[in-house]
Design a protein around this motif. Structure first.
Motif, PDB file in Angstrom:
ATOM      1  N   ASP A 245       0.868  -1.183   0.000  1.00  0.00           N
ATOM      2  CA  ASP A 245       0.000   0.000   0.000  1.00  0.00           C
ATOM      3  C   ASP A 245       0.902   1.229   0.000  1.00  0.00           C
ATOM      4  OD1 ASP A 245      -1.686   2.126   0.477  1.00  0.00           O
ATOM      5  OD2 ASP A 245      -2.684   1.243   2.215  1.00  0.00           O
ATOM      6  N   ARG A 246       0.996   1.902  -1.129  1.00  0.00           N
ATOM      7  CA  ARG A 246       1.909   3.035  -1.237  1.00  0.00           C
ATOM      8  C   ARG A 246       1.518   4.202  -0.336  1.00  0.00           C
ATOM      9  NH1 ARG A 246       6.447   0.797  -2.423  1.00  0.00           N
ATOM     10  NH2 ARG A 246       6.351  -0.497  -4.295  1.00  0.00           N
ATOM     11  N   GLY A 247       0.321   4.163   0.233  1.00  0.00           N
ATOM     12  CA  GLY A 247      -0.068   5.194   1.184  1.00  0.00           C
ATOM     13  C   GLY A 247       0.373   4.898   2.607  1.00  0.00           C
ATOM     14  N   GLY A 248       0.865   3.684   2.848  1.00  0.00           N
ATOM     15  CA  GLY A 248       1.327   3.312   4.185  1.00  0.00           C
ATOM     16  C   GLY A 248       2.808   3.587   4.335  1.00  0.00           C
ATOM     17  N   GLU A 249       3.187   4.393   5.309  1.00  0.00           N
ATOM     18  CA  GLU A 249       4.570   4.854   5.434  1.00  0.00           C
ATOM     19  C   GLU A 249       5.408   4.055   6.431  1.00  0.00           C
ATOM     20  OE1 GLU A 249       4.079   9.519   4.134  1.00  0.00           O
ATOM     21  OE2 GLU A 249       4.452   9.043   6.238  1.00  0.00           O
ATOM     22  N   ILE A 250       4.783   3.157   7.214  1.00  0.00           N
ATOM     23  CA  ILE A 250       5.539   2.356   8.173  1.00  0.00           C
ATOM     24  C   ILE A 250       5.964   1.072   7.470  1.00  0.00           C
ATOM     25  CG2 ILE A 250       5.528   1.264  10.441  1.00  0.00           C
ATOM     26  CD1 ILE A 250       3.172   3.069  11.188  1.00  0.00           C
ATOM     27  N   ILE A 251       7.243   0.940   7.212  1.00  0.00           N
ATOM     28  CA  ILE A 251       7.735  -0.201   6.441  1.00  0.00           C
ATOM     29  C   ILE A 251       7.998  -1.351   7.415  1.00  0.00           C
ATOM     30  CG2 ILE A 251       9.346  -0.939   4.661  1.00  0.00           C
ATOM     31  CD1 ILE A 251       7.583   1.534   3.987  1.00  0.00           C
ATOM     32  N   THR A 252       6.957  -2.110   7.700  1.00  0.00           N
ATOM     33  CA  THR A 252       7.020  -3.121   8.755  1.00  0.00           C
ATOM     34  C   THR A 252       7.941  -4.283   8.406  1.00  0.00           C
ATOM     35  OG1 THR A 252       4.885  -3.850   7.855  1.00  0.00           O
ATOM     36  CG2 THR A 252       4.836  -2.641   9.908  1.00  0.00           C
ATOM     37  N   TYR A 253       8.257  -4.471   7.117  1.00  0.00           N
ATOM     38  CA  TYR A 253       9.184  -5.537   6.759  1.00  0.00           C
ATOM     39  C   TYR A 253      10.637  -5.062   6.827  1.00  0.00           C
ATOM     40  CZ  TYR A 253       8.185  -3.129   2.337  1.00  0.00           C
ATOM     41  OH  TYR A 253       7.965  -2.171   1.383  1.00  0.00           O
ATOM     42  N   ARG A 254      10.844  -3.808   7.197  1.00  0.00           N
ATOM     43  CA  ARG A 254      12.193  -3.279   7.480  1.00  0.00           C
ATOM     44  C   ARG A 254      12.276  -3.029   8.994  1.00  0.00           C
ATOM     45  NH1 ARG A 254      14.526  -0.132   3.513  1.00  0.00           N
ATOM     46  NH2 ARG A 254      16.251   0.116   4.982  1.00  0.00           N
ATOM     47  N   ARG A 255      12.147  -4.082   9.747  1.00  0.00           N
ATOM     48  CA  ARG A 255      12.076  -3.989  11.211  1.00  0.00           C
ATOM     49  C   ARG A 255      13.431  -4.307  11.821  1.00  0.00           C
ATOM     50  NH1 ARG A 255       8.279  -8.261  14.133  1.00  0.00           N
ATOM     51  NH2 ARG A 255      10.067  -9.616  13.769  1.00  0.00           N
ATOM     52  N   GLU A 256      13.764  -3.569  12.868  1.00  0.00           N
ATOM     53  CA  GLU A 256      14.946  -3.850  13.670  1.00  0.00           C
ATOM     54  C   GLU A 256      14.549  -3.781  15.142  1.00  0.00           C
ATOM     55  OE1 GLU A 256      17.886  -4.739  12.722  1.00  0.00           O
ATOM     56  OE2 GLU A 256      17.812  -4.344  10.551  1.00  0.00           O
ATOM     57  N   ARG A 257      15.141  -4.648  15.948  1.00  0.00           N
ATOM     58  CA  ARG A 257      14.914  -4.550  17.383  1.00  0.00           C
ATOM     59  C   ARG A 257      15.546  -3.261  17.901  1.00  0.00           C
ATOM     60  NH1 ARG A 257      10.935  -6.920  19.507  1.00  0.00           N
ATOM     61  NH2 ARG A 257      11.940  -6.793  21.528  1.00  0.00           N
ATOM     62  N   THR A 258      14.830  -2.526  18.724  1.00  0.00           N
ATOM     63  CA  THR A 258      15.335  -1.282  19.292  1.00  0.00           C
ATOM     64  C   THR A 258      16.382  -1.592  20.354  1.00  0.00           C
ATOM     65  OG1 THR A 258      13.190  -0.240  18.944  1.00  0.00           O
ATOM     66  CG2 THR A 258      14.684   0.835  20.482  1.00  0.00           C
ATOM     67  N   TYR A 259      17.525  -0.918  20.249  1.00  0.00           N
ATOM     68  CA  TYR A 259      18.542  -1.062  21.293  1.00  0.00           C
ATOM     69  C   TYR A 259      19.248   0.270  21.481  1.00  0.00           C
ATOM     70  CZ  TYR A 259      22.261  -2.668  24.254  1.00  0.00           C
ATOM     71  OH  TYR A 259      23.094  -2.823  25.322  1.00  0.00           O
ATOM     72  N   PRO A 260      19.391   0.730  22.724  1.00  0.00           N
ATOM     73  CA  PRO A 260      18.775   0.147  23.923  1.00  0.00           C
ATOM     74  C   PRO A 260      17.264   0.411  23.950  1.00  0.00           C
ATOM     75  CG  PRO A 260      19.854   2.215  24.476  1.00  0.00           C
ATOM     76  CD  PRO A 260      20.196   1.938  23.040  1.00  0.00           C
ATOM     77  N   GLU A 261      16.530  -0.519  24.539  1.00  0.00           N
ATOM     78  CA  GLU A 261      15.071  -0.358  24.611  1.00  0.00           C
ATOM     79  C   GLU A 261      14.707   0.774  25.565  1.00  0.00           C
ATOM     80  OE1 GLU A 261      12.725  -3.770  25.288  1.00  0.00           O
ATOM     81  OE2 GLU A 261      13.707  -4.995  23.751  1.00  0.00           O
ATOM     82  N   TYR A 262      13.507   1.314  25.353  1.00  0.00           N
ATOM     83  CA  TYR A 262      13.002   2.359  26.240  1.00  0.00           C
ATOM     84  C   TYR A 262      12.336   1.747  27.472  1.00  0.00           C
ATOM     85  CZ  TYR A 262      13.528   5.987  22.639  1.00  0.00           C
ATOM     86  OH  TYR A 262      14.028   6.869  21.732  1.00  0.00           O
ATOM     87  N   GLU A 263      12.544   2.407  28.601  1.00  0.00           N
ATOM     88  CA  GLU A 263      11.751   2.149  29.797  1.00  0.00           C
ATOM     89  C   GLU A 263      10.738   3.278  29.933  1.00  0.00           C
ATOM     90  OE1 GLU A 263      14.426   1.783  33.060  1.00  0.00           O
ATOM     91  OE2 GLU A 263      15.197  -0.161  32.409  1.00  0.00           O
ATOM     92  N   VAL A 264       9.639   3.007  30.611  1.00  0.00           N
ATOM     93  CA  VAL A 264       8.561   3.986  30.774  1.00  0.00           C
ATOM     94  C   VAL A 264       8.572   4.501  32.210  1.00  0.00           C
ATOM     95  CG1 VAL A 264       6.069   4.364  30.639  1.00  0.00           C
ATOM     96  CG2 VAL A 264       7.185   2.777  29.039  1.00  0.00           C
ATOM     97  N   VAL A 265       8.533   5.808  32.362  1.00  0.00           N
ATOM     98  CA  VAL A 265       8.454   6.427  33.691  1.00  0.00           C
ATOM     99  C   VAL A 265       7.148   7.213  33.762  1.00  0.00           C
ATOM    100  CG1 VAL A 265       9.519   8.022  35.320  1.00  0.00           C
ATOM    101  CG2 VAL A 265      10.962   6.599  33.841  1.00  0.00           C
ATOM    102  N   VAL A 266       6.341   6.898  34.759  1.00  0.00           N
ATOM    103  CA  VAL A 266       5.065   7.597  34.946  1.00  0.00           C
ATOM    104  C   VAL A 266       5.318   8.848  35.774  1.00  0.00           C
ATOM    105  CG1 VAL A 266       2.651   7.370  35.648  1.00  0.00           C
ATOM    106  CG2 VAL A 266       3.959   5.328  35.012  1.00  0.00           C
TER     107      VAL A 266
END
Length: 359
Positions: A245-266
């Motif tokens: 879908d040329r209107g979809g901009e998130i290229i999900t087949y070009r995925r990489e694991r995020t490093y370092p991962e984010y932690e969430v602080v409330v």
């Protein structure tokens, strides 16, 4: 006492306990990677499932009742975009994929689904020829190999016509596209996870609480955050569009694991008690495998939730990165829903009288 126990006790025996089977959750099909094991499942969870194990051991996931409405809305969006209404037939190649929808969502959308008799390409071809599904849901390389096998066996004429292939579980195998086109099939790329359901279809988001934030991997990647909780996956964002879908901009087949991962602080919460937010953080760690911490200066009774994303590992030679702020209520909808689920659980005392906690 024994006679009274048998006639008047409200506590159940093992045989009297309610049972939730694989059929009840719609995943009563075979896989070659699992055993079937009975477990006690708490009433505060709608069902148990598990991660795919693509980056670590497969891990148990809990899905709360509060999440059901959101998963149903996403299922409607998926089938609505592809104009598959009530009565559509879907063949599922890997039973746990039903859990990403939730069987309740498929029932409410009027989608009938069936599972393979055996976990194999031969079983897929037999089921596809016999049941003529409108949709086949499975991993893309498995579907490609199955269609190639159908062609080599001369089964192309017996295969269903105009089928839609929903590919999920692993990044899209782009070699599937020309193979599917030869069968007259369309391919649609689903990205999501057992913890939070389906999130992106053909590069377009499926929920209103999805944010794309800067990724520690740098340009051109963005980290996908759902309801304030980071996915641990980073994607290329491209104006050229998704291959499906040329209107979809998130290229999900070009995925990489995020490093370092984010932690969430409330840092802010509408909750009135810090203990509720703290218990929610522990619950999220246990059933969603995401790290959430409370700020020492947590503001309670706020108008909306505020979350900050910080890398889990700091570079000692670099200046501290500014946290990424996620402001509610829309962008933190999933986190707030899990806080509400925690409150629900706290209002219900454990019904098992043998469970006694003393401080």
């Amino acid at each position: 006492m024994e006679e009274a126990l048998d006639f008047f006790s409200s506590a159940p025996t093992l045989d009297e306990m309610p049972r939730r089977t694989l059929a009840d959750t719609g995943i009563d099909g075979p896989t070659a990677a699992h055993v079937i094991e009975e477990v006690h499942t708490p009433f505060n969870l709608a069902y148990l499932t598990f991660t795919t194990g693509s980056s670590a051991f497969q891990t148990i996931v809990g899905v709360t009742d509060r999440e059901s409405a959101g998963r149903t809305a996403v299922a409607r969006e998926i089938f609505g975009r592809q104009k598959h209404g009530r009565g559509g037939r879907m063949l599922v190649t890997y039973p746990p994929l039903v859990n990403v929808f939730a069987n309740e969502a498929l029932v409410e959308c009027g989608i009938e689904w069936s599972l393979l008799k055996r976990s194999s390409r031969d079983a897929l071809l037999v089921a596809a020829c016999k049941t003529a599904p409108h949709v086949i849901l499975g991993e893309s390389s498995f579907l490609r190999a199955s269609l190639e096998q159908a062609r080599s066996l001369g089964l192309q004429a017996q295969m269903p016509k105009g089928c839609m292939l929903l590919v999920a579980g692993t990044p899209l195998d782009e070699e599937l596209l020309p193979v599917a086109e030869a069968f007259g099939y369309t391919v649609h790329d689903l990205y999501g996870c057992q913890e939070f359901g389906w999130l992106v279809l053909n590069g377009r988001t499926l929920r209103d609480d999805i944010s794309l934030v800067a990724s520690p991997r740098g340009e051109p990647y963005r980290e996908l955050v759902v309801g304030g909780l980071p996915m641990g996956d980073s994607f290329v964002i491209s104006a050229a569009g998704h291959v499906c879908d040329r209107g979809g901009e998130i290229i999900t087949y070009r995925r990489e694991r995020t490093y370092p991962e984010y932690e969430v602080v409330v840092t802010r919460s509408p909750a009135q008690a810090a203990s509720t937010v703290e218990k929610t953080a522990r619950t999220i760690l246990r059933i969603k495998s995401r790290i959430v911490k409370l700020s020492p200066g947590l503001e309670l009774g706020a108008g909306a939730t505020r979350l900050e994303l910080v890398p889990s590992v700091a570079d000692p030679e670099a200046a501290p990165a500014a946290p990424i702020t996620i402001e509610g209520p829309q962008a933190t909808a999933l986190f707030d829903l899990l806080v509400a689920a925690q409150k629900d659980m706290q209002t219900l005392a454990k019904s098992d009288p043998t469970w006694v906690k003393r401080r």
